[in-house]
Design an enzyme around this catalytic site. Structure first.
Site, mmCIF file in Angstrom:
data_model
loop_
_atom_site.group_PDB
_atom_site.id
_atom_site.type_symbol
_atom_site.label_atom_id
_atom_site.label_comp_id
_atom_site.label_asym_id
_atom_site.label_seq_id
_atom_site.Cartn_x
_atom_site.Cartn_y
_atom_site.Cartn_z
ATOM 1 N N ASP A 325 0.850 -1.185 0.000
ATOM 2 C CA ASP A 325 0.000 0.000 0.000
ATOM 3 C C ASP A 325 0.894 1.246 0.000
ATOM 4 O OD1 ASP A 325 -2.213 1.648 -0.039
ATOM 5 O OD2 ASP A 325 -3.198 0.740 1.689
ATOM 6 N N GLU A 525 -10.269 7.226 4.356
ATOM 7 C CA GLU A 525 -9.182 6.795 5.251
ATOM 8 C C GLU A 525 -9.291 7.451 6.629
ATOM 9 O OE1 GLU A 525 -5.514 5.572 3.443
ATOM 10 O OE2 GLU A 525 -6.204 6.393 1.528
#
Ligand code: BGC
Ligand code: BGC
Length: 844
Positions: A325, A525
């Site tokens: 990621d 997020e």
């Protein structure tokens, strides 16, 4: 030597047998307490010797530089097609805020032009000894191709879960892939198969359900829809796109719902609750898995050889590649985003290095040359990447502009896709209250439509829309889309009634009924992490609006938009009917379809895929999966057959006191208050603090979480610790009110050099030469070591030098360049009381 490519993609039945794959490299022995044998064993898979032979030949003729290049993915914001001549990278992505020409509102044609340019550059850059290796272009098309203007935007996963309809998910995957293909993009970072268990986690809206079973069914359906059914001629045929499942493993289990945090669980729970989406997706032919930012029991997934290599690639038989990621390698102890052998050794095959790709490439090359990373590990990683490119048909596909499925922009937001999204909206709505049969509404009536979100497509689409947080979008950014108000207006107008929009709910003539649309504003997020689930704790204007309508005697329907269940008891009590509508996407008409009686009358079929909490604290799961603290259980939802009146709900949020941070806290009880995050920084780089002990990348400062607070130790070079959120706050009002920054601390070692503490702005120096940092050296030098004390500095002290606090990005920062150690137990912004000092530190 021959480079005969596999003739058709059909022949290549995806995942190959473990026997063909190269063995994992010199595995560190897994910890004794784990049980690989209890994980589901991979079923034997069809092999494809032709594509394996092709990959072998390629590998034989590739230079080490080319191999390392394949393992690195850069962001289009930080790489140009021309760079590919020097750096033969394997992949690029368009991150949340990246777009062609740095314009997120650009045209679909500009996307296609850019993908074509990168593709051609990747081919031109090749070495003569082997066929050119096309680049893979990835994007977060997580609820439709939602970064591209005009695309169909489906409900976010949290809403889709309520539909309990895997076939719907497959169709959404198929339609999304068609829209992606129009822009020449090869790969979407979807689906997220997180099983969100503490919905204070800001990414809960990306999770289909708290139920591992539903997540598994949906994972398989979405992968099949995006890629085409494995083992059939449709697999990766035109109009399909590579899928990847994320974030492996345990992202939905982070303690306290802290994004990128630690998932502290026994292996059995990790396996039984959090891994089902992966086994189902692998079975459905997924070829890419994205590793997660989180840790499992203190070890970052990106450094976790056991889970990445022994379990995923070994036991689960995953023969595709693992992508890291976004710079997640930098969170591994001893790594920076520019350099991280540990991630590669643990089993990451391709590193997502958006802005760090160049140095990471050079450093990785050097680490292989020095023997720090064995070449066999590189070969294994590259073999996996090339295998995926082969199976996906990348070697046969022409350049994006030549593809039969590209450039047909009529597919973007086509009538058929919008109809599908509208169906998904209808199926995702969950009716939680319907007193006296308020719903369905009569479409011949006069309907007042109120609430901030009633006519806001940006609001109803949420995060990961056009840009990362999705919080800057206006209706003009969504051509062809329909707001909830417009949907209601159309339904009512067609039946001869009328709908009036009045955001604040004021009306001249009393309406027959009101629909109030309100909820959580978009986030993505960590910006969405919350301390508790009380909806809008500091601003109750939506609740007041509902109550006003009630007093006026107007039957009122609440449409609640949110990325997760929330504590909304007062809002439920104040409405006659209450609908959880999640984040429905671009087709607001789906709401009206179900609200009104009419010719094509639909009922509510959505049922909760998450437990709805009883208090502002999330439902809790015990080790056996039993859930407590629930108001509406998973599976609940009313429909028009239900009659009657719901009981009045308790209106005190009942937050257990030990969980509740005092108002104004930034850091309390050993954790930083959402949405703030702690970073540790030195001259090398800065890194997000997500584990119980973390050093800054250059090792100059270490922060360790202890029972009494965070212990910070400076090793003698310039470094510091700060708190940050992606959104700047205006702290001028607090400054004017006399609010102070208060720190409770204990000195563990007297500072050697100047210590500065204060705030930092989005523009680094808050509009001045000095910034809003003050010297606090004297205070700390004169403090008695080992004794807890407090320091309160009025915010006005920080602005005395002219600093402007209208854009504060870091409400707390501390730095020094000499040795120093202190433990901090609390940081807050408070209205000082009598006992606190009111003077600025310079004058003490
Ligand atoms: C997110 C991923 C996403 C990636 C690329 C990361 O920060 O965790 O879900 O796919 O960025 O945008
Ligand atoms: C990017 C996202 C990414 C995020 C991670 C953003 O700037 O646009 O793609 O997921 O950073 O922190």
């Amino acid at each position: 030597m021959s480079f005969s490519r596999p003739l058709t993609v059909v022949a290549v039945l995806c995942v190959l047998s473990p026997a063909v794959a190269s063995p994992p490299v010199s595995a560190p022995t897994p910890p004794a307490s784990v049980h690989p044998e209890l994980w589901p064993a991979a079923a034997p898979k069809a092999t494809d010797p032709a594509s394996e032979a092709f990959v072998d030949q390629l590998l034989l003729h590739m230079s080490l530089e080319e191999k390392i290049g394949q393992m690195i993915q850069a962001d289009i914001a930080a790489i140009s097609p021309a760079d590919l001549r020097t750096y033969k990278l394997g992949s690029i992505l368009a991150g949340g805020n990246a777009a062609p020409g740095d314009n997120v509102r650009t045209t679909p044609q500009a996307w296609l032009d850019l993908t074509d340019e990168f593709y051609r550059a990747s081919l031109a850059a090749t070495n003569e000894a082997h066929p050119p290796i096309p680049i893979l272009f990835g994007i977060d098309a997580v609820h439709g191709h939602a970064k591209v203007i005009g695309a169909t935007i489906y409900p976010h996963n949290t809403g889709l879960g309520s539909a309990h309809d895997p076939e719907l998910i497959r169709r959404i995957g198929e339609a999304t892939a068609q829209e992606i293909a129009t822009t020449g993009i090869d790969w979407t970072f979807a689906p997220t198969v997180a099983v969100a268990r503490d919905v204070r986690w800001g990414r809960s809206f990306e999770s289909y359900s708290e139920s591992p079973g539903l997540v598994a069914e949906y994972a398989a359906a979405m992968v099949t829809g995006l890629q085409g059914p494995r083992g059939t001629p449709q697999f990766m045929s035109p109009g399909h796109t590579l899928s990847s499942v994320k974030h492996y493993l345990g992202d939905g289990g982070v303690v306290g719902g802290r994004d990128q945090g630690d998932t502290i669980l026994p292996e059995s729970e990790l396996r039984e609750v959090h891994s089902t989406g992966y086994t189902a997706a692998i079975d459905a032919g997924v070829l890419i898995v994205m590793a997660s930012f989180n840790s499992w029991n203190g070890i970052k997934l990106h450094a976790n050889h056991y889970l990445l290599t022994d379990i995923l690639k070994g036991r689960l038989g995953f023969n595709g590649f693992v992508v890291g990621d976004w710079n997640a390698q930098e969170q591994i102890p001893g790594c920076t985003k520019y350099r991280c052998a540990a991630a590669i050794l643990a089993g990451i095959d391709m590193l997502m290095a958006p802005d760090s790709w160049r140095q990471l490439y050079k450093n990785t090359l050097a680490q292989v040359r020095s023997g720090e990373i064995p070449e066999s590990r590189i070969d294994d990683a590259v073999r996996r990447i090339l295998r995926v490119k082969t199976i996906a048909g990348m070697f046969e596909r022409p350049a994006p502009k030549q593809r039969s499925d590209a450039g047909d922009f009529a597919q973007l937001g086509s009538a058929a896709h919008r109809a599908l999204a509208r169906e998904a909206v209808r199926k995702s709505l969950v009716l939680l209250k319907n007193d006296h049969g308020t719903l369905p509404l009569n479409p011949h009536a006069t309907i007042l439509v109120a609430g901030d979100a009633a006519d806001s497509i940006g609001w109803q689409t949420g995060g990961w829309t056009i840009d990362w947080q999705g919080d800057h979008n206006s209706n003009a950014d969504f051509p062809g889309a329909t707001s909830i108000f417009r949907g209601i207006q159309a339904a009512v107008a067609a039946a001869g009634g009328s709908a009036v929009l009045s955001k604040n709910g004021q009306f001249a003539q009393k309406p027959d009924a009101a629909v109030v649309v309100f909820g959580e504003e978009p986030y993505a997020e960590f910006e969405g992490d919350r301390e508790n689930l009380e909806f809008s704790p500091n601003d109750k204007h939506d609740l007041e609006l509902l109550r006003r309508l009630r007093i006026a005697g107007v039957p009122t329907v609440a449409i609640f938009l949110s990325g997760r269940p929330m504590w909304v008891n007062p809002e439920i009590n104040a409405s006659d009917a209450f609908v959880a509508a999640w984040l429905p996407g671009s087709e607001g008409e789906g709401v009206a379809d179900v609200l009104f009686r009419g010719r094509e009358h639909y009922d509510f079929t959505g049922r909760l895929a998450f437990s709805w909490p009883l208090t502002a604290m999330p439902a809790r799961f015990d080790a056996a999966g039993k859930v407590s603290g629930v108001l509406f259980a998973r599976g609940s939802g009313l429909d028009y057959r239900a009659a009657g009146v719901s009981p009045r709900l308790p209106e005190n949020a009942r937050i257990p006191p030990d969980w509740d941070a005092p108002p104004g806290s930034l850091y309390y009880a050993r954790h930083v208050t959402a949405p703030w995050s702690i970073f540790v920084a030195d001259e090398v780089a800065e890194v997000h603090l997500t584990t119980i002990r973390q050093a800054s990348p250059g090792g100059a400062v270490v922060v360790a979480s202890q029972p009494d607070g965070s212990a910070i130790q400076w090793a003698g070079t310039r470094s510091g610790v700060f708190m940050i959120s992606g959104r700047a706050s205006d702290m001028r009002p607090q400054t004017a009110r006399g609010v102070a920054l208060r720190v409770r601390y204990r000195i563990d070692r007297i500072p050697e050099r100047t210590v500065k503490m204060g705030l930092r702005c989005a523009e680094p120096l808050c509009g001045t030469r000095e910034g809003a940092m003050l010297e606090v050296t004297k205070v700390f030098k004169s403090a008695r070591p080992g004794i807890w004390q407090s320091l309160s500095i009025p915010l006005s002290c920080f602005t005395a030098g002219g600093a402007d606090l209208s854009q504060v990005a870091q409400p707390f920062a501390i730095e020094t360049s000499g040795h120093f150690a202190l433990t901090i137990s609390e940081v807050s912004l408070i209205q000082p009381t009598l006992g606190d000092s009111h003077t600025c530190p310079g004058t003490i």
